[in-house]
Each structure stands twice: as C-alpha cells, then as structure tokens.
Design a protein around this motif. Structure first.
Motif, PDB file in Angstrom:
ATOM      1  N   GLN A   1       0.841  -1.201   0.000  1.00 47.30           N
ATOM      2  CA  GLN A   1       0.000   0.000   0.000  1.00 47.30           C
ATOM      3  C   GLN A   1       0.874   1.249   0.000  1.00 47.30           C
TER       4      GLN A   1
ATOM      5  N   GLU B   1      -6.327  -5.098  -8.036  1.00 51.26           N
ATOM      6  CA  GLU B   1      -6.787  -5.568  -6.724  1.00 51.26           C
ATOM      7  C   GLU B   1      -6.265  -4.675  -5.602  1.00 51.26           C
TER       8      GLU B   1
ATOM      9  N   ARG C   1      -8.584  -2.269  -3.001  1.00 53.53           N
ATOM     10  CA  ARG C   1      -8.496  -2.223  -1.528  1.00 53.53           C
ATOM     11  C   ARG C   1      -8.186  -0.807  -1.042  1.00 53.53           C
TER      12      ARG C   1
ATOM     13  N   HIS D   1     -10.566   1.944   1.255  1.00 52.43           N
ATOM     14  CA  HIS D   1     -10.115   2.606   2.486  1.00 52.43           C
ATOM     15  C   HIS D   1     -10.061   4.129   2.351  1.00 52.43           C
TER      16      HIS D   1
END
Length: 162
Positions: free
Chosen positions: A40, A74, A78, A82
């Motif tokens: 991330q 993907e 995610r 968030h």
C-alpha cells in the motif's frame, strides 16, 4: 576466457545486497507502524513520485510496482475502499483508468516518507559507499581483465608518459 570475480567483488556485492534489504525491511516496518501494508505504501509512493506531467495509469503503476495488471487493480480496489486513492477516467482516452491520491492517502504517505527520509539521511551514506565499492571494484577488475585480455592477444597498449 572467463573473467575471474575477485573476493572483494563478492564481498562488495554481498554488502550492497544486505544494506538494500535492510533498508527495504525498515521501510516495510515504518509503513506498518503508520497503518499501511508495504504494498500500500509503495502504491501511494508510486503515485506521488511520478514525474510532473505523467499520469498514474494502472499500467504505469503496475510497471512501477513490478506487479501484474490484475494484482495492481486488486491493490487499488483495496486502497480505494479505504479512501486512500480515487479512480477516474482519462480525459482524452475514456478507456484509461487514472489513479490519484485522496487526502487520507496523502497524509499517511507524508508520515511514512518523512520517517523514511530521516532513516535514509542517517544510514544512506553506508548504502552509497557500498554502491561505490561495487562500482570501484568492478572498474578495477574490468581494467585488470582488459590488461589480461590484451596481454593474451599481444596488444598491450604502450604507456603514454605525458
């Protein structure tokens, strides 16, 4: 004739790899402390770190992260869930998907990068020196190999004593 790799070259390359891995592991730990998974953090950094004028397309981000397209999608899914990033369509090519940082992602990224820069400034010299050692040893070894090759061929250049 295969060139002989010296013990010093093995040591220099081993040391460089060790320092790079340590730097990356510290970065992963810093990202986790901020509440981000390493991938991330790398996605946020890849978006923010693009050269001015470059767009953060999924293809560009996949390339920068060394991930496959679907894995990047993907990860973006995610991150978007968030509230770290947002997807938009390209202005000129509506098929293109662009990714941008949201304020929440920008804030977390800044926190991690600030810490990483402190770490790099305190430990970076060893990394730079290690790269220099690999480079210098490689240059010396290359010069030795050239001399050996030229000697074997009988084409040793004469010295220029200017």
């Amino acid at each position: 004739m295969a060139a002989r790799i010296t013990d010093g070259e093995y040591h220099a390359l081993s040391e460089l790899r060790y320092l790079i891995r340590r730097f990356l592991q510290e970065g992963d730990a810093t990202a986790r402390q901020a509440g981000l998974e390493p991938q991330q953090y790398l996605l946020l950094l890849a978006i923010r770190g693009l050269e001015p004028g470059q767009e953060a397309s999924i293809r560009k981000l996949a390339d920068r992260l060394a991930l496959r397209h679907h894995s990047t999608v993907e990860l973006i899914d995610r991150m978007e869930a968030h509230g770290f990033v947002k997807r938009t369509r390209g202005r000129e090519d509506r098929r293109q998907v662009l990714v941008s940082l949201q304020p929440r992602g920008e804030k977390l990224l800044e926190k991690v990068v600030a810490q990483r820069l402190v770490e790099l400034r305190s430990h970076g010299r060893a990394l730079v020196e290690s790269i220099g050692n690999c480079w210098n040893r490689g240059q010396s070894a290359a010069a030795r190999r050239t001399r050996l090759r030229d000697s074997a061929r009988g084409t040793i250049p004469e010295h220029d004593d200017r």
